[in-house]
Design an enzyme around this catalytic site. Structure first.
Site, mmCIF file in Angstrom:
data_model
loop_
_atom_site.group_PDB
_atom_site.id
_atom_site.type_symbol
_atom_site.label_atom_id
_atom_site.label_comp_id
_atom_site.label_asym_id
_atom_site.label_seq_id
_atom_site.Cartn_x
_atom_site.Cartn_y
_atom_site.Cartn_z
ATOM 1 N N SER A 143 -10.518 -13.465 55.158
ATOM 2 C CA SER A 143 -9.295 -14.029 55.915
ATOM 3 C C SER A 143 -9.414 -15.268 55.728
ATOM 4 O O SER A 143 -10.322 -16.109 55.897
ATOM 5 C CB SER A 143 -9.008 -13.248 57.179
ATOM 6 O OG SER A 143 -7.870 -13.872 57.723
ATOM 7 N N TYR A 156 -11.890 -10.343 65.266
ATOM 8 C CA TYR A 156 -11.269 -10.517 63.765
ATOM 9 C C TYR A 156 -12.042 -11.742 63.223
ATOM 10 O O TYR A 156 -12.393 -11.875 62.051
ATOM 11 C CB TYR A 156 -9.846 -10.694 63.795
ATOM 12 C CG TYR A 156 -9.186 -10.368 62.347
ATOM 13 C CD1 TYR A 156 -9.025 -9.159 61.944
ATOM 14 C CD2 TYR A 156 -8.637 -11.613 61.783
ATOM 15 C CE1 TYR A 156 -8.440 -9.272 60.730
ATOM 16 C CE2 TYR A 156 -8.131 -11.524 60.311
ATOM 17 C CZ TYR A 156 -7.933 -10.110 60.062
ATOM 18 O OH TYR A 156 -7.368 -10.006 58.899
HETATM 19 N N1 LIG Z 1 -1.928 -8.825 55.955
HETATM 20 C C1 LIG Z 1 -2.663 -9.928 56.537
HETATM 21 O O1 LIG Z 1 -2.081 -10.782 56.624
HETATM 22 C C2 LIG Z 1 -4.167 -10.195 56.074
HETATM 23 C C3 LIG Z 1 -4.445 -11.562 56.018
HETATM 24 C C4 LIG Z 1 -5.786 -11.973 55.904
HETATM 25 C C5 LIG Z 1 -6.812 -10.923 55.331
HETATM 26 N N2 LIG Z 1 -6.392 -9.512 55.456
HETATM 27 C C6 LIG Z 1 -7.402 -8.491 55.467
HETATM 28 O O2 LIG Z 1 -6.767 -7.776 54.386
HETATM 29 C C7 LIG Z 1 -7.208 -6.394 54.245
HETATM 30 C C8 LIG Z 1 -6.330 -5.291 54.198
HETATM 31 O O3 LIG Z 1 -5.464 -5.315 55.164
HETATM 32 P P1 LIG Z 1 -4.022 -5.257 55.203
HETATM 33 O O4 LIG Z 1 -3.343 -6.302 55.622
HETATM 34 O O5 LIG Z 1 -3.504 -4.811 53.875
HETATM 35 O O6 LIG Z 1 -3.842 -4.121 56.285
HETATM 36 P P2 LIG Z 1 -3.094 -2.399 55.908
HETATM 37 O O7 LIG Z 1 -3.244 -1.753 57.413
HETATM 38 O O8 LIG Z 1 -1.917 -2.320 55.373
HETATM 39 O O9 LIG Z 1 -4.254 -1.700 54.969
HETATM 40 C C9 LIG Z 1 -5.587 -1.472 55.434
HETATM 41 C C10 LIG Z 1 -6.003 -0.232 54.928
HETATM 42 O O10 LIG Z 1 -7.456 -0.106 55.250
HETATM 43 C C11 LIG Z 1 -7.478 1.379 55.691
HETATM 44 N N3 LIG Z 1 -8.621 1.364 56.770
HETATM 45 C C12 LIG Z 1 -8.779 0.892 57.697
HETATM 46 N N4 LIG Z 1 -9.933 1.396 58.442
HETATM 47 C C13 LIG Z 1 -10.583 1.938 57.470
HETATM 48 C C14 LIG Z 1 -12.091 2.440 57.322
HETATM 49 N N5 LIG Z 1 -12.809 2.512 58.410
HETATM 50 N N6 LIG Z 1 -12.151 3.137 56.338
HETATM 51 C C15 LIG Z 1 -11.497 3.130 55.176
HETATM 52 N N7 LIG Z 1 -10.087 2.583 55.282
HETATM 53 C C16 LIG Z 1 -9.704 1.978 56.116
HETATM 54 C C17 LIG Z 1 -6.290 1.578 56.408
HETATM 55 O O11 LIG Z 1 -6.074 3.044 56.544
HETATM 56 C C18 LIG Z 1 -5.117 0.953 55.542
HETATM 57 O O12 LIG Z 1 -4.667 1.906 54.410
HETATM 58 C C19 LIG Z 1 -8.112 -6.402 55.586
HETATM 59 O O13 LIG Z 1 -9.473 -6.710 55.429
HETATM 60 C C20 LIG Z 1 -7.258 -7.353 56.511
HETATM 61 O O14 LIG Z 1 -8.282 -7.972 57.559
HETATM 62 C C21 LIG Z 1 -5.046 -9.103 55.725
#
Ligand SMILES: NC(=O)c1ccc[n+]([C@@H]2O[C@H](COP(=O)([O-])OP(=O)(O)OC[C@H]3O[C@@H](n4cnc5c(N)ncnc54)[C@H](O)[C@@H]3O)[C@@H](O)[C@H]2O)c1
Length: 279
Positions: A143, A156
């Site tokens: 991130s 985080y």
């Molecule tokens: N959305 C943002 O703004 C953003 C920004 C930077 C980084 N990220 C990172 O992107 C990645 C994806 O997140 P997102 O934003 O798509 O969120 P999201 O919640 O839409 O998707 C995350 C998915 O991960 C799954 N998950 C959670 N814990 C888990 C586990 N222990 N085992 C297997 N699956 C698991 C959830 O069920 C979900 O389907 C994460 O690592 C998040 O930190 C997101």
């Protein structure tokens, strides 16, 4: 071998948000997909949708924090498709609140999913990728929080900065071996997803902050736009994937603060600027 039928991509956190966007984009590139998530219903819905459009995909319910389940995921990928070409260590969760108010269990959950999930992915899959003797790529989702800290997001920031460090280390190690396995670290700013549903609000100050974060994320880049950038970077074997350019002044201020040994100063506008830059 497997490449004649399209590369095999393993994607954790595939049921929602960024992971789902990566899966849908990978499908347009003719890849075969190993979809992993702990959300069994969401995972099956995505798998059904992709299979209905002719994509070769399997759904493997996996908690990335449990190494046994991640090893089983690897074994399922090998059994079904004969090998792995791309591994996306993407699953992640959110936790806001003052560092000292976040409970031990909440800290542990963040370490288990956001950090151990990536460690488990690397320890389970990299030996396989090396043994295959062909090109492969590991993409770890960190991130912007992996590069710039903000208040009220300690677990985080901690886990994402660890993922950046782990990714750089892995990149150096594979280069030392001259291995055909490349690494990228994905450091997005706000991307429209469901991540705030995983936030366990604890707090006094944190609830206002989590509402602001929620609205910033909802206005963020779409997972489809992000995925297109990620696959371009992977095709170029680019280590750093930084889709949101608006954060660069904040990163420059951080570096200047370190080099000049001046005290760091956080500006909330940096987070909001990123959301605007993404549109
Ligand atoms: N959305 C943002 O703004 C953003 C920004 C930077 C980084 N990220 C990172 O992107 C990645 C994806 O997140 P997102 O934003 O798509 O969120 P999201 O919640 O839409 O998707 C995350 C998915 O991960 C799954 N998950 C959670 N814990 C888990 C586990 N222990 N085992 C297997 N699956 C698991 C959830 O069920 C979900 O389907 C994460 O690592 C998040 O930190 C997101």
């Amino acid at each position: 071998m497997s490449n004649e039928q399209g590369p095999v991509a393993v994607i954790t956190g595939a049921a929602s948000g960024i992971g789902r966007g990566l899966a849908e984009h990978a499908a347009t590139l003719g890849m075969r997909l190993v979809l992993a998530d702990r959300d069994a219903a969401g995972l099956q819905a995505l798998c059904d949708q992709l299979q209905a459009s002719g994509v070769q995909a399997i759904a493997c319910v996996t908690d990335v924090g449990d190494v046994t389940q991640v090893e089983r995921l690897r074994d399922q990928a090998v059994e079904h498709f004969g090998g792995v070409d791309l591994l996306f260590n993407n699953a992640g969760v959110m936790q806001t609140g003052f560092s000292w108010e976040i409970t031990e269990a909440q800290w542990q959950r963040m370490l288990d999913v956001n950090l151990n999930g990536v460690i488990n992915g690397i320890r389970s899959f990299v030996p396989l990728l090396l043994s295959q003797g062909r090109t492969a790529h590991v993409i770890n989702t960190a991130s912007l929080a992996g590069l710039v800290s903000s208040p009220l997001m300690a677990p985080y920031n901690v886990t994402k900065q660890a993922v950046v460090a782990l990714s750089e280390t892995l990149h150096y190690e594979l280069a030392m071996l001259g291995a055909p396995v490349s690494v990228s670290v994905l450091c997005p700013g706000p991307v429209a997803s469901e991540i705030m549903a995983s936030n366990q609000v604890v707090d006094t100050a944190g609830s206002d902050f989590s509402q602001l974060l929620d609205s910033t994320i909802r206005q963020g880049m779409t997972p489809a736009e992000l995925a297109a950038q990620v696959f371009d970077a992977v095709a170029q074997k680019r280590f750093w994937i930084l889709p949101h350019k608006g954060f660069k002044p904040a990163f420059e201020r951080r570096v200047q603060s370190i080099l000049g040994e001046t005290n760091p100063q956080f500006q909330m506008a940096d987070v909001e600027d990123d959301a605007h830059a993404a549109r």
